[in-house]
Design a protein around this motif. Structure first.
Motif, PDB file in Angstrom:
ATOM      1  N   THR A 292       1.816   5.169   0.465  1.00 37.87           N
ATOM      2  CA  THR A 292       1.416   6.348   1.242  1.00 37.87           C
ATOM      3  C   THR A 292       1.952   7.571   0.521  1.00 37.87           C
ATOM      4  OG1 THR A 292       1.771   5.017   3.186  1.00 37.87           O
ATOM      5  CG2 THR A 292       1.496   7.364   3.556  1.00 37.87           C
ATOM      6  N   SER A 293       1.051   8.381  -0.001  1.00 37.33           N
ATOM      7  CA  SER A 293       1.484   9.542  -0.773  1.00 37.33           C
ATOM      8  C   SER A 293       0.711  10.781  -0.340  1.00 37.33           C
ATOM      9  CB  SER A 293       1.269   9.265  -2.269  1.00 37.33           C
ATOM     10  OG  SER A 293       1.849  10.299  -3.034  1.00 37.33           O
ATOM     11  N   SER A 294       1.418  11.803   0.083  1.00 37.90           N
ATOM     12  CA  SER A 294       0.806  13.056   0.557  1.00 37.90           C
ATOM     13  C   SER A 294      -0.317  12.782   1.559  1.00 37.90           C
ATOM     14  CB  SER A 294       0.234  13.869  -0.607  1.00 37.90           C
ATOM     15  OG  SER A 294       1.216  14.058  -1.575  1.00 37.90           O
ATOM     16  N   GLY A 295      -0.111  11.783   2.411  1.00 41.30           N
ATOM     17  CA  GLY A 295      -1.112  11.488   3.434  1.00 41.30           C
ATOM     18  C   GLY A 295      -2.220  10.562   2.970  1.00 41.30           C
ATOM     19  N   TYR A 296      -2.263  10.255   1.688  1.00 40.51           N
ATOM     20  CA  TYR A 296      -3.284   9.315   1.191  1.00 40.51           C
ATOM     21  C   TYR A 296      -2.717   7.902   1.206  1.00 40.51           C
ATOM     22  CZ  TYR A 296      -5.677  13.412  -0.664  1.00 40.51           C
ATOM     23  OH  TYR A 296      -6.322  14.605  -0.798  1.00 40.51           O
ATOM     24  N   ARG A 297      -3.593   6.935   1.465  1.00 44.38           N
ATOM     25  CA  ARG A 297      -3.176   5.536   1.335  1.00 44.38           C
ATOM     26  C   ARG A 297      -3.758   5.003   0.016  1.00 44.38           C
ATOM     27  NH1 ARG A 297      -1.418   2.491   5.172  1.00 44.38           N
ATOM     28  NH2 ARG A 297      -2.822   0.758   4.759  1.00 44.38           N
TER      29      ARG A 297
ATOM     30  N   ARG B 204       6.487  13.887  -0.566  1.00 40.28           N
ATOM     31  CA  ARG B 204       5.190  13.206  -0.442  1.00 40.28           C
ATOM     32  C   ARG B 204       5.271  11.857   0.259  1.00 40.28           C
ATOM     33  NH1 ARG B 204       4.743  16.001  -5.446  1.00 40.28           N
ATOM     34  NH2 ARG B 204       2.733  17.086  -5.479  1.00 40.28           N
ATOM     35  N   THR B 205       6.365  11.546   0.900  1.00 36.71           N
ATOM     36  CA  THR B 205       6.649  10.218   1.472  1.00 36.71           C
ATOM     37  C   THR B 205       6.924   9.212   0.356  1.00 36.71           C
ATOM     38  OG1 THR B 205       5.064  10.733   3.207  1.00 36.71           O
ATOM     39  CG2 THR B 205       5.993   8.522   3.237  1.00 36.71           C
ATOM     40  N   GLU B 206       5.883   9.009  -0.477  1.00 37.95           N
ATOM     41  CA  GLU B 206       6.082   8.158  -1.655  1.00 37.95           C
ATOM     42  C   GLU B 206       5.312   8.762  -2.819  1.00 37.95           C
ATOM     43  OE1 GLU B 206       6.428   3.515  -0.595  1.00 37.95           O
ATOM     44  OE2 GLU B 206       4.550   4.389   0.053  1.00 37.95           O
TER      45      GLU B 206
ATOM     46  N   VAL C  49       0.854  -1.181   0.000  1.00 33.06           N
ATOM     47  CA  VAL C  49       0.000   0.000   0.000  1.00 33.06           C
ATOM     48  C   VAL C  49       0.901   1.247   0.000  1.00 33.06           C
ATOM     49  CG1 VAL C  49      -1.743   1.290   1.293  1.00 33.06           C
ATOM     50  CG2 VAL C  49      -1.935  -1.183   1.086  1.00 33.06           C
TER      51      VAL C  49
ATOM     52  N   GLY D 249       5.247   2.108  -4.760  1.00 33.46           N
ATOM     53  CA  GLY D 249       5.553   3.426  -4.204  1.00 33.46           C
ATOM     54  C   GLY D 249       7.045   3.697  -4.325  1.00 33.46           C
TER      55      GLY D 249
ATOM     56  N   SER E 112      -3.893   9.975  -6.873  1.00 29.13           N
ATOM     57  CA  SER E 112      -3.416   8.594  -6.994  1.00 29.13           C
ATOM     58  C   SER E 112      -2.858   8.268  -8.383  1.00 29.13           C
ATOM     59  CB  SER E 112      -4.536   7.621  -6.637  1.00 29.13           C
ATOM     60  OG  SER E 112      -5.556   7.679  -7.594  1.00 29.13           O
TER      61      SER E 112
END
Ligand SMILES: Nc1ncnc2c1ncn2[C@@H]1O[C@H](COP(=O)(O)OP(=O)(O)OP(=O)(O)O)[C@@H](O)[C@H]1O
Length: 524
Positions: free
Chosen positions: A420-425, A454-456, A418, A448, A490
């Protein structure tokens, strides 16, 4: 004539509410697969063997005889109850005979892929601690220097008097040690009891719209060393009295696949999504199929629609894993599938989405299966900590994330996948499914990629259809394709084109390799 033991197609809710596992005190899969049929209908066709170019039918009686020869050879090697016996063979009557012979002796069979390179083979052989391997000349060469006894057809002896007297097994006695695919990490050995075949039957029934109709013949191009080939097709087919085709494709091609279906008069297939994508890519149509089951990876709405148009059937998707297989499935004969969802719980399985507290929750959560399914493994082989971590209270954790919508399971992705991008899963499978609807795409893997902001970010690795050239414009077009159809957060911010994707021998995209690649690119 003994009728095939099929689940009667009652309404789905009735099937679920009336379901009870029918597990006798004494149970041995050898009896279910071969011995039972050989005793009452020895001339019934068990296997249609297409491996040598010719079409040879094997009856249950002949299969029984072959398995007794293997059994005699195993006894000569000193194999006893609880010992592990490797089966390094692809699809063939001998594969079945080897498993059955081991089971009759109370031994544990260990399926091994012919495609394994030396390291892969050695690590499983060492981990399982097996002493004898049933194989062929190629296998003997591959096993050279590993210090294990190898039996091939040339070593088989005429059987002596019944030798299994006194070996009585029950549903929870160890029977088969089968390794996970290694998509996410190092493969683990899932140890199953003799109940595992019974555990598969309701799922096989559902995903094949109830087997045992006149003329049914089962086949899968998946190897019989994978749980999908062995327990979704070969063993249940034989147990149900439905002839199973054995074929060997040195390299899978849509044309060869079509040829096998024609020559074997195949009516019921298990085509993993990779196979369906290859058939679609080559625009190959296969006639005469009554049922098509698929599973092991997300099927996706696009392939479901293609199945209806090109194969003329509703593809029944199923979901499970080596540790507990075929726990959710669609079934065109029982209910209309919900595109994008896998299906509903198979009778005998309670499937839930649970939260960290171990209770069923609304929305996205951990896909879990309640203890008590006959298809559930006994334990990971000699890994007590991993076994303990696999369970949360009454539930076995699949390691997958999902959502239950009116009882339909929507697969989000493996926990580790899964994004994790800009707080979205973000679940990769929905994006892959969306990209698959684009004409230029043959297959795709989404992972990811680490990103400082954006984390990922979502990264798509795309294999294009034959004749389509990669370009910046096409990459942009694919990004927009997803952005306009899913969500602005996404879509894949990066699209890379590859000639092929890394695959396991069972035909699954090895995400950990794609992920490693993305991580490496992030560091450059
Ligand atoms: N219909 C399906 N849709 C989506 N994913 C599926 C489906 N069927 C199976 N899977 C995926 O495959 C997994 C089971 O795969 P398998 O047991 O072959 O080993 P693996 O999980 O790939 O390997 P490892 O555990 O070593 O990483 C499931 O947990 C799920 O992630």
């Amino acid at each position: 004539m003994r009728e095939p033991r099929t689940l009667r197609p009652k309404p789905y809710d009735t099937l679920v509410s009336r379901f009870r596992w029918d597990l006798p005190e004494t149970l041995n899969m050898a009896e279910q697969v071969v011995d039972g049929w050989a005793a009452i209908e020895p001339d019934r066709i068990a296997i249609i063997d297409l491996t040598d170019g010719a079409r040879k039918s094997w009856t249950y009686g002949q299969l029984w005889d072959l398995s007794r020869r293997v059994e005699a050879a195993l006894i000569e090697k000193g194999v006893m109850r609880g010992d592990r016996v490797g089966v390094l063979l692809s699809q063939s009557p001998l594969t079945i005979a080897a498993h059955v012979a081991a089971w009759r002796l109370g031994a544990i069979s260990v399926p091994l892929f012919k495609l394994f390179q030396r390291e892969a083979l050695k690590s499983r052989i060492d981990d399982s601690g097996l002493g004898v391997v049933v194989s062929d000349d190629e296998g003997r060469a591959a096993l050279a220097g590993m210090g294990r006894a190898v039996l091939t057809r040339a070593d088989l002896r005429a059987p002596g008097k019944p030798s299994n007297a006194g070996v009585e097994t029950g549903p929870d006695d160890a029977a088969v040690l089968i390794y996970t695919s290694g998509t996410t990490g190092k493969p683990k050995g899932a140890l199953h009891g003799h109940r595992v075949l019974t555990g598969h039957l309701p799922g096989v029934e559902m995903s094949h719209d109830f087997l045992g109709e006149r003329g049914d013949v089962l086949w899968t191009p998946a190897d019989w060393a994978w749980i999908g080939g062995l327990f979704d097709v070969a063993m249940p087919g034989l147990a149900l009295g439905v002839p199973v085709v054995a074929a060997r494709l040195p390299k899978f091609t849509p044309e060869e696949c079509r040829r096998i279906c024609r020559e074997g008069a195949v009516r019921n297939v298990f085509f993993p999504p990779t196979v369906l994508r290859m058939l679609k890519s080559a625009d190959t149509r296969i006639e005469g199929l009554r049922t098509v089951a698929s599973g092991g990876e997300p099927l996706g709405a696009e392939m479901l629609a293609w199945g209806r148009e090109a194969l003329g059937v509703t593809i029944n998707e199923f979901y499970g894993q080596t540790e507990c297989n075929m726990v959710a499935s669609s079934c065109g004969r029982l209910f209309e599938p919900r595109p994008g969802c896998i299906g509903r719980a198979v009778p005998g399985h309670r499937v839930a989405v649970i939260g960290p507290d171990g209770d069923p929750c609304d929305g996205e959560g951990d896909v879990a299966v309640k203890r008590g399914s006959a298809a559930m493994m006994l334990e990971y082989w000699r890994k007590p900590e991993e076994t303990q971590a696999k369970f949360r209270g009454r539930w076995m954790l699949t390691g997958d994330r999902g959502v239950l919508e009116d009882g339909f399971l929507r697969f989000v992705g493996r926990e580790d996948d899964v994004i994790t991008s800009s707080g979205y899963r973000i679940g990769p499978s929905e994006i892959e499914d969306c990209l698959m609807t684009h004409d230029a795409v043959a297959t795709v893997g989404v992972v990811g990629k680490p990103d400082p902001m954006r984390t990922e970010i979502v990264k798509a690795y795309v294999v294009l259809r034959a004749g389509v050239e990669p370009s910046e414009e096409l990459a942009d077009e694919l990004k927009t394709w997803v952005k306009e159809r899913l969500a602005s957060y996404s879509y894949p911010r990066e699209v890379a084109f590859l000639p092929e994707l890394p695959m396991t021998v069972s035909g699954k995209v090895i995400r950990k390799d794609l992920k490693a690649r993305a991580v490496e690119e992030g560091e450059e």
